[in-house]
Design a protein around this motif. Sequence first.
Motif, PDB file in Angstrom:
ATOM      1  N   THR A   6      53.218 118.288   5.461  1.00  0.00           N
ATOM      2  CA  THR A   6      53.053 118.441   6.917  1.00  0.00           C
ATOM      3  C   THR A   6      52.588 117.108   7.484  1.00  0.00           C
ATOM      4  OG1 THR A   6      52.487 120.766   6.708  1.00  0.00           O
ATOM      5  CG2 THR A   6      51.806 119.688   8.740  1.00  0.00           C
ATOM      6  N   LYS A   7      53.265 116.637   8.509  1.00  0.00           N
ATOM      7  CA  LYS A   7      52.871 115.377   9.161  1.00  0.00           C
ATOM      8  C   LYS A   7      52.972 115.546  10.669  1.00  0.00           C
ATOM      9  CE  LYS A   7      52.584 112.698   5.418  1.00  0.00           C
ATOM     10  NZ  LYS A   7      51.480 111.947   4.939  1.00  0.00           N
TER      11      LYS A   7
ATOM     12  N   VAL B 104      60.538 109.622   3.520  1.00  0.00           N
ATOM     13  CA  VAL B 104      60.151 109.163   4.868  1.00  0.00           C
ATOM     14  C   VAL B 104      58.792 109.724   5.246  1.00  0.00           C
ATOM     15  CG1 VAL B 104      60.724 109.319   7.326  1.00  0.00           C
ATOM     16  CG2 VAL B 104      62.517 108.836   5.680  1.00  0.00           C
ATOM     17  N   MET B 105      58.583 111.017   5.010  1.00  0.00           N
ATOM     18  CA  MET B 105      57.316 111.630   5.428  1.00  0.00           C
ATOM     19  C   MET B 105      56.151 111.059   4.615  1.00  0.00           C
ATOM     20  SD  MET B 105      58.456 115.558   6.258  1.00  0.00           S
ATOM     21  CE  MET B 105      56.993 116.115   7.145  1.00  0.00           C
TER      22      MET B 105
ATOM     23  N   SER C  21      56.005 108.164   3.339  1.00  0.00           N
ATOM     24  CA  SER C  21      55.779 106.739   3.647  1.00  0.00           C
ATOM     25  C   SER C  21      54.745 106.573   4.762  1.00  0.00           C
ATOM     26  CB  SER C  21      57.085 106.080   4.081  1.00  0.00           C
ATOM     27  OG  SER C  21      57.407 106.470   5.404  1.00  0.00           O
ATOM     28  N   GLY C  22      54.603 107.608   5.573  1.00  0.00           N
ATOM     29  CA  GLY C  22      53.630 107.545   6.678  1.00  0.00           C
ATOM     30  C   GLY C  22      54.138 106.806   7.894  1.00  0.00           C
ATOM     31  N   ILE C  23      55.416 106.322   7.837  1.00  0.00           N
ATOM     32  CA  ILE C  23      55.951 105.568   8.980  1.00  0.00           C
ATOM     33  C   ILE C  23      55.955 106.457  10.219  1.00  0.00           C
ATOM     34  CG2 ILE C  23      58.033 104.428   9.926  1.00  0.00           C
ATOM     35  CD1 ILE C  23      58.739 103.689   7.007  1.00  0.00           C
ATOM     36  N   LYS C  24      55.384 105.938  11.289  1.00  0.00           N
ATOM     37  CA  LYS C  24      55.338 106.595  12.604  1.00  0.00           C
ATOM     38  C   LYS C  24      54.499 107.864  12.633  1.00  0.00           C
ATOM     39  CE  LYS C  24      58.990 104.569  15.135  1.00  0.00           C
ATOM     40  NZ  LYS C  24      59.942 104.691  16.176  1.00  0.00           N
ATOM     41  N   THR C  25      53.815 108.201  11.544  1.00  0.00           N
ATOM     42  CA  THR C  25      52.972 109.413  11.591  1.00  0.00           C
ATOM     43  C   THR C  25      51.681 109.091  12.344  1.00  0.00           C
ATOM     44  OG1 THR C  25      51.933 108.881   9.493  1.00  0.00           O
ATOM     45  CG2 THR C  25      53.827 110.353   9.399  1.00  0.00           C
TER      46      THR C  25
ATOM     47  N   ASP D  37      57.589 120.527   6.378  1.00  0.00           N
ATOM     48  CA  ASP D  37      58.689 120.548   5.424  1.00  0.00           C
ATOM     49  C   ASP D  37      58.335 121.612   4.387  1.00  0.00           C
ATOM     50  OD1 ASP D  37      60.283 120.116   3.210  1.00  0.00           O
ATOM     51  OD2 ASP D  37      60.314 117.941   3.437  1.00  0.00           O
ATOM     52  N   LEU D  38      58.985 122.781   4.513  1.00  0.00           N
ATOM     53  CA  LEU D  38      58.613 123.902   3.627  1.00  0.00           C
ATOM     54  C   LEU D  38      59.083 123.665   2.197  1.00  0.00           C
ATOM     55  CD1 LEU D  38      59.268 127.011   5.918  1.00  0.00           C
ATOM     56  CD2 LEU D  38      57.067 126.125   5.163  1.00  0.00           C
TER      57      LEU D  38
END
Length: 353
Positions: free
Chosen positions: A87-88, A341-342, A344-348, A81-82
């Motif tokens: 970055t995830k 969302v990023m 939050s760490g969900i699904k990373t 995400d610039l």
Amino acid sequence: MKHFDIAIIGLGPAGATLARLLDGKFFRVAAIDKKGADSSFQKPCGGLLAPDAQKELAKFNLTLPKDILVDPQIFSVKTIDLKNRITKHYQRMYLNIDRSKFDSWLISLIPKNVKIFKNSICQYMLKTQRGFKIVFDENGHKQEITADYVVGADGADSFVRRMFFPKFNIRKYTAVQQWFKDEHQKPFYSCILDPENTDCYSWALSKDGHFIFGGAYPVSNSREKFERQKEKLSELGFKFPEPVKTEACMILRPNSFTEFCLGGGNVFLIGEAAGFISPSSLEGISSAFKTAKILGDIFNKHKENKHRAYASASRGLRFKLAAKLIFKCPFIYDSAFRKAVMNSGIKTIRTEE
Ligand SMILES: Cc1cc2nc3c(=O)[nH]c(=O)nc-3n(C[C@H](O)[C@H](O)[C@H](O)COP(=O)(O)OP(=O)(O)OC[C@H]3O[C@@H](n4cnc5c(N)ncnc54)[C@H](O)[C@@H]3O)c2cc1C
């Protein structure tokens, strides 16, 4: 002049699948495609086969020949995400494929009774009293056929859609993509969100020793936006040596449930020609398969009102794609939502350096 029951324009995943499925006992089918044996035309594509498309192949009881796969197979996407400078990594189940070989394989599955015109560009069509007259250029020679039904499976910039439904508008972007010799230490797949240059997204991936960088940009000044993005990404360590190949084409991104052009008056549109492509990920191969199957069934079952049957049977898919505008797009394309969302760490997933 030869007469056919059905003329299919375009042999990408949608057209090739329909040509394979139509019952040869009942229909004389012609299929016209500008691709030739010499690979002079290749569809610009990231060449990632998503789980939805894999599922459709499974339903067709088809297995993928291994020479269609390329090196390497990548199981995570590095999302950059610039704007929010985040970055995830997320797990992804895509197959990395050679798109040109994939299309050729799908064409090789078409039964012999279908008359295929390769290296043929459809140039003109006319509605006649008996059906349609179709004029095309085959290897530099003018050809004409007639048909009762026309199916436009000719992709985003569909000639059939422009010819018969010129006023129908589907949101359009310009996809620009370049191929480079891969100079990165490790191959990777990346998704880039950069609202300064596009409200859609860009992608980067390694494929058989090449590094592909591409994106979908608003139509005006798309090439400048592409170059500006390359500059930004160079600062993050992306390596862009002299490009081996530059490709550009239209890509559709339907913006509502009504932005699908199904056809009318014995002209049908399937695949991306009709607007069937995910507005969130731009994944289009699964929808090309699905719409080809839907229309194939309608013809094979000799449905009375084929247009009504197609509208009805494709409603679920149109809803599914349009629902992504509400339930998926905001979390990907709205900077504030995306940041939340990023972060939050969900699904990373954590990857080792
Ligand atoms: C740069 C880019 C990257 C993409 N990456 C992916 C990805 O990784 N995964 C994914 O699932 N989707 C991806 N897509 C979307 C996907 O490529 C399309 O949605 C999908 O190919 C649609 O299939 P289709 O059969 O409807 O049309 P197409 O695959 O576009 O096939 C249309 C066919 O029609 C033929 N044709 C066109 N005009 C004429 C004419 N006048 N006369 C004769 N023949 C004609 C062409 O030769 C072509 O073979 C990407 C799109 C772009 C632009």
